[in-house]
Motif scaffolding. Structure first.
Motif, mmCIF file in Angstrom:
data_model
loop_
_atom_site.group_PDB
_atom_site.id
_atom_site.type_symbol
_atom_site.label_atom_id
_atom_site.label_comp_id
_atom_site.label_asym_id
_atom_site.label_seq_id
_atom_site.Cartn_x
_atom_site.Cartn_y
_atom_site.Cartn_z
ATOM 1 N N LEU A 350 57.213 55.242 24.613
ATOM 2 C CA LEU A 350 58.490 55.617 25.214
ATOM 3 C C LEU A 350 59.585 54.595 24.978
ATOM 4 N N PHE A 351 59.231 53.310 24.899
ATOM 5 C CA PHE A 351 60.241 52.266 24.904
ATOM 6 C C PHE A 351 60.375 51.543 23.557
ATOM 7 N N THR A 352 59.978 52.176 22.472
ATOM 8 C CA THR A 352 60.264 51.636 21.157
ATOM 9 C C THR A 352 61.555 52.267 20.632
ATOM 10 N N GLY A 353 62.111 51.673 19.583
ATOM 11 C CA GLY A 353 63.336 52.205 19.006
ATOM 12 C C GLY A 353 64.572 51.731 19.749
ATOM 13 N N LYS A 354 65.641 52.518 19.668
ATOM 14 C CA LYS A 354 66.939 52.141 20.224
ATOM 15 C C LYS A 354 67.240 52.912 21.504
ATOM 16 N N ASN A 355 68.118 52.313 22.345
ATOM 17 C CA ASN A 355 68.571 53.024 23.535
ATOM 18 C C ASN A 355 69.786 53.879 23.198
ATOM 19 N N LEU A 356 70.465 54.408 24.198
ATOM 20 C CA LEU A 356 71.552 55.357 23.953
ATOM 21 C C LEU A 356 72.778 54.735 23.307
ATOM 22 N N ILE A 357 72.884 53.401 23.305
ATOM 23 C CA ILE A 357 74.034 52.740 22.678
ATOM 24 C C ILE A 357 73.613 51.920 21.464
ATOM 25 N N GLY A 358 72.401 52.185 20.957
ATOM 26 C CA GLY A 358 71.978 51.556 19.715
ATOM 27 C C GLY A 358 71.343 50.195 19.833
ATOM 28 N N GLU A 359 71.070 49.721 21.058
ATOM 29 C CA GLU A 359 70.400 48.436 21.231
ATOM 30 C C GLU A 359 68.891 48.656 21.261
ATOM 31 N N ASN A 360 68.119 47.574 21.026
ATOM 32 C CA ASN A 360 66.673 47.686 21.125
ATOM 33 C C ASN A 360 66.276 48.063 22.555
ATOM 34 N N MET A 361 65.380 49.022 22.682
ATOM 35 C CA MET A 361 64.992 49.521 24.003
ATOM 36 C C MET A 361 64.106 48.526 24.751
ATOM 37 N N PHE A 362 63.258 47.798 24.039
ATOM 38 C CA PHE A 362 62.319 46.866 24.661
ATOM 39 C C PHE A 362 62.397 45.558 23.870
ATOM 40 N N VAL A 363 62.722 44.460 24.573
ATOM 41 C CA VAL A 363 63.011 43.199 23.887
ATOM 42 C C VAL A 363 62.096 42.091 24.392
ATOM 43 N N CYS A 364 61.659 41.235 23.467
ATOM 44 C CA CYS A 364 60.914 40.022 23.810
ATOM 45 C C CYS A 364 61.922 38.905 24.056
ATOM 46 N N LEU A 365 61.918 38.322 25.262
ATOM 47 C CA LEU A 365 62.866 37.269 25.580
ATOM 48 C C LEU A 365 62.496 35.926 24.948
ATOM 49 N N ARG A 366 61.317 35.848 24.375
ATOM 50 C CA ARG A 366 60.913 34.607 23.712
ATOM 51 C C ARG A 366 61.680 34.411 22.403
ATOM 52 N N GLN A 543 67.375 49.223 29.248
ATOM 53 C CA GLN A 543 66.590 48.301 28.427
ATOM 54 C C GLN A 543 65.486 47.647 29.256
ATOM 55 N N LEU A 544 64.382 47.324 28.591
ATOM 56 C CA LEU A 544 63.319 46.508 29.169
ATOM 57 C C LEU A 544 63.309 45.174 28.438
ATOM 58 N N GLN A 545 63.061 44.100 29.197
ATOM 59 C CA GLN A 545 62.960 42.774 28.604
ATOM 60 C C GLN A 545 61.721 42.086 29.175
ATOM 61 N N TYR A 546 60.876 41.570 28.289
ATOM 62 C CA TYR A 546 59.655 40.904 28.740
ATOM 63 C C TYR A 546 59.741 39.404 28.475
ATOM 64 N N ASP A 547 59.516 38.620 29.541
ATOM 65 C CA ASP A 547 59.521 37.164 29.462
ATOM 66 C C ASP A 547 58.076 36.678 29.491
ATOM 67 N N PRO A 548 57.495 36.256 28.345
ATOM 68 C CA PRO A 548 56.093 35.847 28.327
ATOM 69 C C PRO A 548 55.843 34.516 29.031
#
Length: 593
Positions: A350-366, A543-548
């Motif tokens: 569900l959260f791969t690819g781009k969101n509605l404004i063209g940004e990455n839907m799921f991002v690694c904060l590292r 957007q989702l952002q994951y901080d490892p």
């Protein structure tokens, strides 16, 4: 004897005033004697010293005569300083043409400053009373003269740049350039081509090939993109890996600044290849700066100047023709509205690819890279797309797809409650009402201007009807034509505003709640394709952002018109206990959900 009981001859006290100062010069102005920035500053300083004025802030600006940007960010900063600082009562320039050359801006800015008690002073210009009849005439003529001069300067500068680009170097046969950064793979070189009338060297600019960068261009465009049909993301990962490349080399391929390639830079390289830059084709007059200089705007293709053999070739004619034949149709297809890449948009994640404004839907904060889907051992995971290259990212966590998506869906339900929807509807209706009010006010003002133009036209018609002197007829007719054109322009603006009138939107709260509560069944349904499922979630989640490092998952919802947080932070992972067998939720790391 006549006595005066009014004190009309008070002795003037020496009063200290505060001011800001602006000195600026274009590339054309600086060659005119007395127009340099230091000379302008000296005249401003002498005037300030003579009139007991303290300058608290100033700007000195050089800019292009062709661009001629009035609304430079430094000028806007100085204007805000003058309006916000209560001490300041003067805005000093050498001549008022340095304040703003466009008449409309000069009048608008000066009037705005007066409202804040600040007067614009041209220290090198004669003093006049702007409240007198002669003062009004003098100021109007000065504004018109300055704007006309600015337009003329831009015109002749543009002509000079065009003539320079069309001229070919007698030694190399390539076109001269007007400055600016060249395309990747090329560099600017300066050559001496004779002497001018004063005996100084005539310096010209040419593009030359950077051999190392040219190898990268050919490898990326011809080998990876064309022959291997690799996606742009795959190309980036390949360049930043130790996989064998041309001639068996395994080192990381970085950009001109020594950093990893971005998606936009690789795409720009491929687009430039299709446009023929690397086949020696040069372009002029394709873009133009907007008034505030914040970005480029593409001009109509009919205005472009395209010249072949303008610089050395990196890609041959045969290779270029084959590239355009294979990749051209696909790039044209991507420009059309509604195009979506099937593989990315129909993904089961569900959260791969781009969101509605063209940004990455799921991002690694590292590392800032996107999280991608990765099946392993019969389970589906989200992993950082850069983790394969440890130099780019050391985030080795595998986030179980079902657990992550389940958590996000639950938070969507918890966030969009009936009470929240009630507030959103109230605020949305209020915003719509305000927009409608602004729309009516704009229409009213335009209609008033149209009526004024029509009254002026009627007066001229009456004057023509009763004119005794035939010599004034051409002037009257010319003025009437001008008014007719202005009226037509205002009518077009009025029609455009009516077309753009905001439509009344009715928010069905029950329907929205129903969609939220049915998200689970929608996502589990086998009759709904993956694209529709992804779009259902994208309507709520930005957007989702994951901080490892902190083991935290950041969930960003789309901004709401109500004063509520649209950002949630939850603990995404828990440390595995010593000796504990890892569950399928996490593989290849030391944490689990």
């Amino acid at each position: 004897m006549q006595f005066s009981f009014r004190n009309t001859n008070k002795e003037k006290k020496e009063k200290t005033c505060y001011a800001v100062a602006l000195a600026r010069v274009s590339t054309e102005d600086q060659f005119i004697k007395g127009n340099s920035v230091p000379e302008q500053d000296n005249r401003i300083d002498r005037w300030a010293q003579k009139n007991n004025v303290i300058i608290v802030d100033r700007e000195s600006i050089h800019h292009s005569a062709y661009r001629g940007l009035d609304e430079d960010s430094r000028v806007l900063r100085l204007l805000e300083k003058a309006k916000s600082d209560q001490r300041i009562s003067l805005f000093l320039v050498d001549e008022k043409s340095r304040f703003a050359r466009r008449k409309v801006l000069r009048v608008t800015w000066a009037n705005d400053l007066r409202k804040h008690g600040v007067e614009v002073i041209g220290v090198s210009e004669p003093e006049y009373d702007r409240k007198s009849i002669m003062g009004v005439w003098w100021e109007g003529m000065s504004e018109t003269k300055d704007e006309a001069r600015s337009v003329e300067t831009a015109y002749w500068t543009m002509r000079g740049m065009l003539r320079n680009f069309q001229e070919r170097d007698p030694e190399t046969g390539y076109c001269y350039r007007n400055g600016g950064p060249p395309a990747y793979g090329y560099k600017n070189i300066r050559v001496i081509r004779g002497k001018d009338a004063r005996g100084k060297d005539i310096i010209k600019l040419l593009w030359d090939v950077v051999e190392e960068q040219a190898l990268i261009v050919r490898y990326v465009v011809l080998t990876c993109w064309h022959k291997r049909n690799m996606t742009l993301k795959t190309i980036i990962n390949h360049l930043q890996s130790t996989e064998p490349k041309w001639d068996g080399r395994r080192d990381l391929i970085l950009n001109a600044r020594g950093k990893p390639w971005s998606l936009s830079s690789i795409r720009e390289m491929c687009v430039k290849a299709l446009e023929g830059y690397y086949n020696g084709i040069g372009y002029f007059n394709r873009t133009g700066k907007d008034l505030v200089g914040t970005g480029q705007k593409w001009k109509n293709q009919e205005e472009w100047l395209r010249i072949e053999n303008a610089h050395p070739k990196i890609i041959s004619d045969e290779e270029f023709a084959e590239l355009v034949k294979v990749k051209g149709p696909l790039m044209e297809k991507r420009k059309k509205p509604g195009f979506r890449a099937p593989r990315a948009e129909n993904s089961r994640y569900l959260f791969t690819g781009k969101n509605l404004i063209g940004e990455n839907m799921f991002v690694c904060l590292r590392c800032g890279g996107p999280m991608k889907g990765s099946p392993s051992g019969g389970y589906l995971y989200y992993i950082c797309s850069n983790r394969d290259n440890q130099a780019s990212c050391d985030n080795n966590a595998h986030l179980a797809q079902d657990e992550i998506e389940k958590v996000v869906i639950e938070y969507i339900k918890g966030f969009f409650t009936p009470a929240m929807l009630e507030k959103i509807v109230e605020e949305a209706e209020k915003i719509l009402k305000d927009d409608s009010s602004d729309q009516l006010e704009a229409e009213r003002r335009l209609q008033k201007l149209i009526d004024e133009k029509q009254n002026s036209i009627n007066n001229i018609l009456e004057a023509i009807k009763h004119a005794q002197d035939s010599n004034v007829m051409p002037t009257l007719i010319k003025e009437m034509d001008k008014l007719q054109q202005e009226k037509s322009s205002l009518l077009r603006d009025l029609e455009e505003i009516k077309v753009d009138k905001p439509e009344s939107i009715i928010i069905d709260k029950a329907m929205v709640l129903k969609k939220i509560n049915s998200l689970d069944s929608v996502l589990r349904s086998k009759n709904i394709d993956n694209y529709e499922k992804k779009m259902a979630v994208k309507g709520f989640v930005k957007q989702l952002q994951y901080d490892p490092v902190q083991n935290m998952l950041h969930i960003y919802f789309w901004p709401s018109p109500v004063d509520q947080s649209s950002h949630l932070v939850i603990e995404a992972l828990k440390k595995a206990e010593a000796g504990e067998k890892l569950s399928p939720a996490i593989r290849g790391g030391d944490t689990r959900i």
